[in-house]
Write a protein that holds these residues in place. Structure first.
Motif, PDB file in Angstrom:
ATOM      1  N   SER A  65     -63.179-131.003 -19.640  1.00 26.68           N
ATOM      2  CA  SER A  65     -64.196-129.972 -19.900  1.00 26.68           C
ATOM      3  C   SER A  65     -65.373-130.119 -18.948  1.00 26.68           C
ATOM      4  O   SER A  65     -65.903-129.124 -18.436  1.00 26.68           O
ATOM      5  N   ASN A  66     -65.786-131.368 -18.710  1.00 31.52           N
ATOM      6  CA  ASN A  66     -66.903-131.600 -17.795  1.00 31.52           C
ATOM      7  C   ASN A  66     -66.542-131.277 -16.344  1.00 31.52           C
ATOM      8  O   ASN A  66     -67.439-131.086 -15.513  1.00 31.52           O
ATOM      9  N   SER A  67     -65.251-131.260 -16.049  1.00 29.38           N
ATOM     10  CA  SER A  67     -64.796-131.031 -14.669  1.00 29.38           C
ATOM     11  C   SER A  67     -64.425-129.575 -14.407  1.00 29.38           C
ATOM     12  O   SER A  67     -64.028-129.241 -13.283  1.00 29.38           O
ATOM     13  N   ALA A  68     -64.539-128.722 -15.411  1.00 32.12           N
ATOM     14  CA  ALA A  68     -64.098-127.333 -15.251  1.00 32.12           C
ATOM     15  C   ALA A  68     -64.840-126.631 -14.114  1.00 32.12           C
ATOM     16  O   ALA A  68     -64.232-125.933 -13.293  1.00 32.12           O
ATOM     17  N   ALA A  69     -66.165-126.846 -14.048  1.00 33.89           N
ATOM     18  CA  ALA A  69     -66.947-126.180 -12.990  1.00 33.89           C
ATOM     19  C   ALA A  69     -66.555-126.709 -11.618  1.00 33.89           C
ATOM     20  O   ALA A  69     -66.403-125.944 -10.656  1.00 33.89           O
ATOM     21  N   ALA A  70     -66.398-128.033 -11.528  1.00 36.37           N
ATOM     22  CA  ALA A  70     -66.014-128.624 -10.246  1.00 36.37           C
ATOM     23  C   ALA A  70     -64.649-128.117  -9.800  1.00 36.37           C
ATOM     24  O   ALA A  70     -64.431-127.856  -8.602  1.00 36.37           O
ATOM     25  N   LEU A  71     -63.736-127.954 -10.724  1.00 36.31           N
ATOM     26  CA  LEU A  71     -62.413-127.435 -10.382  1.00 36.31           C
ATOM     27  C   LEU A  71     -62.499-125.958  -9.981  1.00 36.31           C
ATOM     28  O   LEU A  71     -61.807-125.517  -9.045  1.00 36.31           O
ATOM     29  N   SER A  72     -63.357-125.229 -10.666  1.00 33.92           N
ATOM     30  CA  SER A  72     -63.488-123.801 -10.367  1.00 33.92           C
ATOM     31  C   SER A  72     -64.014-123.574  -8.951  1.00 33.92           C
ATOM     32  O   SER A  72     -63.539-122.687  -8.236  1.00 33.92           O
TER      33      SER A  72
END
Length: 222
Positions: A65-72
């Motif tokens: 969940s914390n990595s969703a933005a980084a992945l996006s």
């Protein structure tokens, strides 16, 4: 081997009567508690593994969940910083964040843990125990849109430490139970061994001295 068992059997047969009674008490305690303790160890080990898998599954969900933005945004630096937070968990050996395309965006590897494994993007999601390691592979999504996946691998060091402490505790329990068994059985063993020893002394006196006036005192009606 037969010679060894014969000598052991002879040694047991030659033990004093009172010692044999103590041995019977000790063997009874061990036979009674041994299988029970073994069952507890096996059950605790199974439950501990399930708990560790659930914890790792939860951790993967939080990191994902914390990595969703980084992945996006395909931000490899931010993704790597998020994975570096796993350094506080010594049991985590490696972690991989995948883009939706299946390409690794960031990889974390604990020092001394070897090479971080990167399974194919088509790896089945879920948690499992494989080759002595805990493995979790979860998809990462944001508002229903797939962002990628996270893969975690953990060692069983914590489980081994837990099992070691648990075995030490069980050893103390068995030792305490044995001590209490000997303590409470001492009067009973004395009531059994005492009359037998008295009878043996009387018989020895008759056989060695020929004094047939010796009589054994009756202690009970057993």
């Amino acid at each position: 081997m037969n010679v060894f068992w014969n000598r052991a059997r002879k040694w047991l047969l030659d033990l004093p009567f009172r010692t044999k009674l103590w041995a019977i008490v000790g063997a009874t305690v061990f036979v009674a508690l041994g299988p029970a303790c073994l069952a507890i160890v096996v059950l605790d080990r199974s439950l501990a593994r399930e708990i560790m898998l659930r914890d790792l599954d939860t951790l993967a969900g939080v990191v994902g969940s914390n990595s969703a933005a980084a992945l996006s945004f395909e931000d490899a630096k931010s993704a790597a910083e998020i994975l570096e937070g796993l350094r506080a968990r010594p049991s985590i050996d490696s972690a991989v964040l995948y883009l939706s395309s299946g390409q690794p965006l960031a990889v974390y590897r604990r020092e001394g843990a070897g090479t971080a494994t990167a399974p194919p993007p088509s790896a089945v999601s879920g948690s499992r125990l494989e080759a002595g390691r805990l493995i979790v592979h979860q998809p990462v999504a944001f508002r229903g849109q797939p962002m990628g996946a996270i893969h975690l691998e953990a060692n069983l060091t914590e489980l081994a430490v837990r099992e070691g402490r648990f075995l030490v505790l069980l050893a103390w329990v068995i030792a305490l139970a044995s001590f209490l068994a000997f303590l409470f059985s001492r009067p009973l063993l004395r009531s059994i061994a005492g009359p037998v020893a008295h009878l043996a002394r009387a018989a020895h006196s008759v056989s060695s001295k020929g004094d047939y006036s010796v009589r054994a005192i009756k202690h009970a009606d057993d």
